[in-house]
Scaffold this motif. Structure first.
Motif, short mmCIF file in Angstrom:
data_model
loop_
_atom_site.label_atom_id
_atom_site.label_comp_id
_atom_site.label_asym_id
_atom_site.label_seq_id
_atom_site.Cartn_x
_atom_site.Cartn_y
_atom_site.Cartn_z
N VAL A 38 0.85 -1.18 0.00
CA VAL A 38 0.00 0.00 0.00
C VAL A 38 0.89 1.23 0.00
O VAL A 38 1.84 1.32 0.79
N VAL A 39 0.60 2.17 -0.88
CA VAL A 39 1.24 3.48 -0.82
C VAL A 39 0.14 4.54 -0.90
O VAL A 39 -0.94 4.30 -1.43
N VAL A 40 0.42 5.71 -0.34
CA VAL A 40 -0.52 6.83 -0.35
C VAL A 40 0.01 7.88 -1.30
O VAL A 40 1.19 8.27 -1.21
N GLN A 41 -0.84 8.35 -2.21
CA GLN A 41 -0.48 9.42 -3.14
C GLN A 41 -1.57 10.49 -3.11
O GLN A 41 -2.62 10.30 -2.48
N ASP A 42 -1.34 11.60 -3.80
CA ASP A 42 -2.37 12.64 -3.81
C ASP A 42 -2.65 13.11 -5.23
O ASP A 42 -2.14 12.56 -6.21
N LEU A 43 -3.49 14.14 -5.34
CA LEU A 43 -3.87 14.69 -6.64
C LEU A 43 -3.64 16.21 -6.63
O LEU A 43 -4.56 16.98 -6.88
N THR A 44 -2.42 16.61 -6.29
CA THR A 44 -2.12 18.03 -6.08
C THR A 44 -3.02 18.58 -4.98
O THR A 44 -3.64 19.65 -5.11
N ALA A 45 -3.13 17.83 -3.90
CA ALA A 45 -4.01 18.19 -2.79
C ALA A 45 -3.51 19.45 -2.09
O ALA A 45 -2.32 19.61 -1.83
N THR A 46 -4.46 20.33 -1.75
CA THR A 46 -4.15 21.57 -1.05
C THR A 46 -4.96 21.62 0.24
O THR A 46 -5.97 20.93 0.39
N GLY A 47 -4.52 22.47 1.18
CA GLY A 47 -5.30 22.73 2.38
C GLY A 47 -5.72 21.48 3.12
O GLY A 47 -4.91 20.60 3.43
N ALA A 48 -7.03 21.38 3.42
CA ALA A 48 -7.55 20.24 4.18
C ALA A 48 -7.30 18.93 3.46
O ALA A 48 -7.02 17.90 4.09
N ALA A 49 -7.40 18.92 2.13
CA ALA A 49 -7.16 17.70 1.37
C ALA A 49 -5.72 17.22 1.56
O ALA A 49 -5.46 16.01 1.64
N PHE A 50 -4.77 18.15 1.63
CA PHE A 50 -3.39 17.75 1.86
C PHE A 50 -3.20 17.22 3.27
O PHE A 50 -2.52 16.20 3.47
N VAL A 51 -3.80 17.87 4.27
CA VAL A 51 -3.69 17.38 5.64
C VAL A 51 -4.26 15.96 5.74
O VAL A 51 -3.70 15.09 6.40
N HIS A 52 -5.37 15.71 5.06
CA HIS A 52 -5.96 14.37 5.04
C HIS A 52 -4.98 13.37 4.44
O HIS A 52 -4.78 12.28 4.98
N SER A 53 -4.36 13.72 3.33
CA SER A 53 -3.38 12.84 2.70
C SER A 53 -2.22 12.56 3.64
O SER A 53 -1.73 11.42 3.74
N VAL A 54 -1.77 13.58 4.36
CA VAL A 54 -0.70 13.41 5.36
C VAL A 54 -1.13 12.42 6.44
O VAL A 54 -0.37 11.53 6.83
N GLN A 55 -2.37 12.56 6.91
CA GLN A 55 -2.85 11.65 7.95
C GLN A 55 -2.86 10.20 7.47
O GLN A 55 -2.48 9.29 8.22
N LEU A 56 -3.30 9.98 6.24
CA LEU A 56 -3.28 8.62 5.70
C LEU A 56 -1.85 8.09 5.60
O LEU A 56 -1.57 6.94 5.95
N ALA A 57 -0.94 8.93 5.12
CA ALA A 57 0.45 8.49 4.95
C ALA A 57 1.10 8.12 6.29
O ALA A 57 1.90 7.18 6.35
N ARG A 58 0.75 8.83 7.36
CA ARG A 58 1.38 8.56 8.65
C ARG A 58 0.62 7.54 9.49
O ARG A 58 1.19 6.96 10.41
N ARG A 59 -0.66 7.32 9.18
CA ARG A 59 -1.48 6.45 10.02
C ARG A 59 -1.65 5.04 9.47
O ARG A 59 -1.85 4.10 10.23
N ALA A 100 0.81 24.52 -7.31
CA ALA A 100 -0.20 25.46 -6.83
C ALA A 100 0.23 26.02 -5.48
O ALA A 100 -0.47 25.88 -4.48
N PRO A 101 1.41 26.64 -5.41
CA PRO A 101 1.96 27.05 -4.12
C PRO A 101 1.10 28.03 -3.35
O PRO A 101 1.05 28.00 -2.12
N GLY A 102 0.38 28.90 -4.05
CA GLY A 102 -0.45 29.88 -3.35
C GLY A 102 -1.66 29.28 -2.67
O GLY A 102 -2.24 29.89 -1.77
N ALA A 103 -2.05 28.07 -3.07
CA ALA A 103 -3.26 27.45 -2.53
C ALA A 103 -3.07 26.95 -1.10
O ALA A 103 -4.04 26.58 -0.45
N ASN A 104 -1.84 26.94 -0.60
CA ASN A 104 -1.59 26.49 0.77
C ASN A 104 -1.23 27.64 1.71
O ASN A 104 -0.64 27.41 2.77
#
Length: 437
Positions: free
Chosen positions: A360-381, A397-401
């Motif tokens: 299992v690996v966790v990836q994202d879709l250029t996730a920003t804000g809450a979506a990125f935090v969610h992806s981080v939680q999956l990756a660490r949990r 999309a650097p400005g989106a964070n």
């Protein structure tokens, strides 16, 4: 019924556009923008508690629905409409846990994603799952908020109606797919994406890969390849590897053709070509994501021949939890989990995969804000192979964070190749409060 079961009283769906600069080029095309589905829910629990929850999903058209007679704008609108229908479908139902609510909506997904116009063109199930994902994420967040718990502590028999008997695992619950208690990291290595058109050294469009390495210390890379010419793809992977070595890091690589190869043999030809060009580069490849088109009927022996050389993970093709039980027989090594598809398929897939010996690996879709935090939680949990977090919104999309950077600079800024995750152990899905602002 458990006291933590919830009923969704109301769901509000809104959408946020994100512009990419520079665009991210994958085999399906160049992604210049996408829409984020943002969902807020109000719930009450069987014990009488009230709470709110928030969820996001990236409605990535070119990733989930790359080929169609419809314009990108039309496809995006169809996904937005499906998100609204999914929100309506989970509202005012009987008390249940979020996984049960997701299953009820998922069984109706063909109807919920049916064309809302006279085109008659149906969206792929992957696109419909992204539309449902935002609602699912919000419901999990609210469920845990109502219980005043962190959601990752709730995937047990004490809080869930069903175990994983449907996958041949009676008595097993999604909690079994979580990392061991000592495995939840306070810092995560970042996986840097190298798009098909991204420069490797400083140029007109920025500092290039070498500049990112020197500035942030990243050493893990996901390389997008076009899939049309195995030798050209191998040359690109070699060049990425040598660029990283030239600036002093020993890179670990993943290769992502995004369904670009017509069959496993072509992907194997790429690996063979890479071994001839640079054996060290070939040995640095940890896995390949979805080398062939989703739904393609592949000879398992040929897929196994590829996966013996390098693990092969299903990504775009993973649109049904039932597919997990046959992956190994079909020659796949494991599965890619994305927060945008929803928290339910993420935690269920991780638990089933762990029992079946799938990676299992966790990836994202250029996730920003809450979506990125969610992806981080999956990756660490979750119990994953090679704990790292893809974080390409900082590239495209650097400005989106900006809001996230003000609230948690250690999470938004990469230092020594890592982000810091302290402060993410509170209630809810994110371990911190999110309301979409």
């Amino acid at each position: 019924m458990h006291g933590t079961d919830i009923r969704v009283l109301a769901a509000d769906v809104s959408f946020r556009p994100v512009e990419l600069d520079p665009p991210l080029t994958i085999s399906g095309g160049s992604i210049a923008w996408f829409t984020v589905a943002c969902v807020s829910v109000e719930v009450e629990s069987a014990a009488g508690a009230r709470a709110s929850g928030y969820g996001e999903s990236i409605l990535s058209v070119l990733w989930s629905w790359p080929h169609s007679e419809l314009t990108i704008e039309h496809r995006d609108a169809a996904m937005r409409e499906t998100a609204q229908r999914c929100a309506d479908a989970v509202t005012r139902r009987d008390f249940a846990d979020p996984i049960t609510l997701w299953r009820c909506a998922a069984t109706q997904l063909d109807r919920l994603s049916a064309p809302g116009d006279d085109s008659g063109i149906r969206m792929p199930r992957l696109s419909a799952l992204l539309a449902l994902g935002a609602i699912d994420n919000a419901v999990h967040d609210a469920w845990a908020a109502a219980a005043e718990m962190n959601v990752f502590s709730m995937y047990t028999r004490e809080h869930l109606r069903d175990d994983l008997s449907a996958f041949g695992l009676p008595g097993t619950y999604p909690a079994d797919g979580l990392a061991d208690r000592g495995g939840v990291l306070g810092a995560l290595p970042v996986q840097h994406v190298v798009g098909i058109s991204d420069e490797l050294t400083a140029g007109e469009r920025g500092v290039g890969l070498a500049g990112w390495i020197e500035r942030e210390g990243v050493s893990s890379f996901k390389i997008k390849v076009a899939g049309h010419d195995p030798f050209r793809d191998a040359s690109r992977i070699r060049d990425v590897y040598r660029t990283a070595r030239a600036v002093g890091v020993r890179p670990r690589l993943a290769v992502d053709p995004n369904e670009g190869y017509r069959d496993p043999q072509t992907a194997l030809a790429m690996i063979d070509a890479l071994a001839e060009l640079d054996g060290d580069a070939e040995r640095s490849v940890d896995y390949i994501e979805q080398p062939v088109p989703r739904g393609l009927s592949v000879d398992p022996d040929r897929m196994r021949a590829l996966s013996r050389r390098v693990p092969v993970l299903m990504d775009e093709g993973f649109t049904s939890l039932s597919a997990l039980t046959s992956m190994r027989e079909e020659g796949w090594s494991g599965v890619v989990i994305k927060a945008g598809k929803g928290q339910t398929p993420a935690v269920v897939a991780a638990a089933v995969a762990r029992h079946l010996g799938l990676l299992v690996v966790v990836q994202d879709l250029t996730a920003t804000g809450a979506a990125f935090v969610h992806s981080v939680q999956l990756a660490r949990r979750l119990h994953t192979a090679g704990v790292r977090v893809e974080y390409n919104s900082r590239q495209y999309a650097p400005g989106a964070n900006s809001v996230l950077r003000r609230r948690m600079p250690g999470l938004a800024d990469v230092v020594d190749g890592r982000i810091r995750t302290e402060g993410l152990d509170g209630h809810g899905l994110y371990g911190m409060s999110f309301d979409g602002s």
